[in-house]
Design a protein around this motif. Structure first.
Motif, PDB file in Angstrom:
ATOM      1  N   GLN A   1      -8.756   7.797 -11.935  1.00  0.00           N
ATOM      2  CA  GLN A   1      -8.268   7.586 -10.566  1.00  0.00           C
ATOM      3  C   GLN A   1      -7.080   8.503 -10.288  1.00  0.00           C
ATOM      4  OE1 GLN A   1      -6.659   3.529  -9.499  1.00  0.00           O
ATOM      5  NE2 GLN A   1      -8.463   3.486  -8.168  1.00  0.00           N
TER       6      GLN A   1
ATOM      7  N   THR B   1     -11.545   7.616  -6.850  1.00  0.00           N
ATOM      8  CA  THR B   1     -11.834   6.851  -8.058  1.00  0.00           C
ATOM      9  C   THR B   1     -13.220   7.195  -8.586  1.00  0.00           C
ATOM     10  OG1 THR B   1     -10.565   4.977  -7.147  1.00  0.00           O
ATOM     11  CG2 THR B   1     -11.977   4.533  -9.045  1.00  0.00           C
TER      12      THR B   1
ATOM     13  N   LEU C   1      -8.618   4.417  -3.317  1.00  0.00           N
ATOM     14  CA  LEU C   1      -8.009   3.849  -4.509  1.00  0.00           C
ATOM     15  C   LEU C   1      -8.627   2.469  -4.737  1.00  0.00           C
ATOM     16  CD1 LEU C   1      -4.266   4.872  -3.969  1.00  0.00           C
ATOM     17  CD2 LEU C   1      -5.866   5.804  -5.650  1.00  0.00           C
TER      18      LEU C   1
ATOM     19  N   ILE D   1     -13.100   1.091 -13.557  1.00  0.00           N
ATOM     20  CA  ILE D   1     -12.537   2.408 -13.239  1.00  0.00           C
ATOM     21  C   ILE D   1     -12.523   3.300 -14.475  1.00  0.00           C
ATOM     22  CG2 ILE D   1     -10.445   3.622 -12.524  1.00  0.00           C
ATOM     23  CD1 ILE D   1      -9.804   1.109 -10.799  1.00  0.00           C
TER      24      ILE D   1
ATOM     25  N   TYR E   1     -15.846   5.611 -11.021  1.00  0.00           N
ATOM     26  CA  TYR E   1     -16.024   4.273 -11.568  1.00  0.00           C
ATOM     27  C   TYR E   1     -17.437   4.121 -12.134  1.00  0.00           C
ATOM     28  CZ  TYR E   1     -18.713   3.284  -7.344  1.00  0.00           C
ATOM     29  OH  TYR E   1     -19.657   3.311  -6.354  1.00  0.00           O
TER      30      TYR E   1
END
Length: 216
Positions: free
Chosen positions: A137, A121, A97, A134, A123
């Protein structure tokens, strides 16, 4: 018009991202993977897609007119010229995370540090290590039973049983968002950022872990 993508990755996860892109009707222009990769490399060869050997992908070797770059279990650093050559940018998957547990051994550190939850995540790649905005997620609980196992073994189980699939689902969401004209970019909250060294190093120094051990 199909989204034109390049995938830099390897092994099972890279192959699953390749299949996802096919399912989403993306045009896979090229793949960058280690020579002899039996997963994504094999799929690229079967589909007659050019392969750029891992470690050689840069602004010169990357094809033109790419919309999106995808890093799928790639340990190569995607440089500035390579990132900027993709019209939309590059996305990657990190099994934590973010901004928590930046670094190569994120799953193992979540277990070592007694986290109750973790996640994954997708990203946007930038010049930092796991520091980009991000795109998507998702979280999951960490089974307490995993703490009874060797951390590296527990991390492998958590990856195979949960976090690998999480990555595929998050990439699916991001690709669908982009195809719908939606670009999601949420800045990471640096107040919660942590970075841990690779557990493959001979000496791992985390003074906070020493304090945790002393208090138990």
């Amino acid at each position: 018009m199909a989204l034109r993508v390049i995938i830099a990755g390897q092994k099972y996860f890279g192959a699953e991202v390749f299949r996802l892109c096919q399912l989403k009707k993306c045009e896979i222009v090229a793949v960058s993977c280690p020579p002899g990769d039996k997963y994504i490399g094999r799929l690229a060869a079967i589909n007659e897609i050019p392969i750029i050997p891992a470690g050689t992908l840069d602004g010169d070797t990357m094809p033109d007119n790419i919309d999106l770059g995808i890093a799928a279990h790639s340990f190569d650093f995607i440089g500035k010229r390579t990132r900027y050559k993709a019209k939309i940018g590059w996305v990657g998957y990190h099994p934590s995370l973010l901004p928590r547990h930046r670094g190569r051994s994120s799953i193992e550190w979540a277990i070592r540090m007694g986290d109750a939850i973790t996640g994954g995540t997708v990203y946007w790649l930038n010049s930092g290590i796991d520091r980009g905005d991000i795109a998507a997620q998702s979280w999951c609980f960490i089974d307490p039973a995993l703490r009874l196992k060797k951390p590296s073994d527990a991390a492998s189980i958590l990856w195979r049983e949960t976090l690998c699939d999480t990555g595929i689902k998050l990439f699916s969401k991001v690709i669908c968002d982009i195809q719908a004209g939606k670009i999601v970019k949420k800045a990471q909250d640096e107040r919660y950022a942590t970075f841990e060294p690779s557990t493959e190093l001979e000496k791992i120094y985390r003074p906070d872990l020493l304090m945790l051990n002393q208090s138990n």
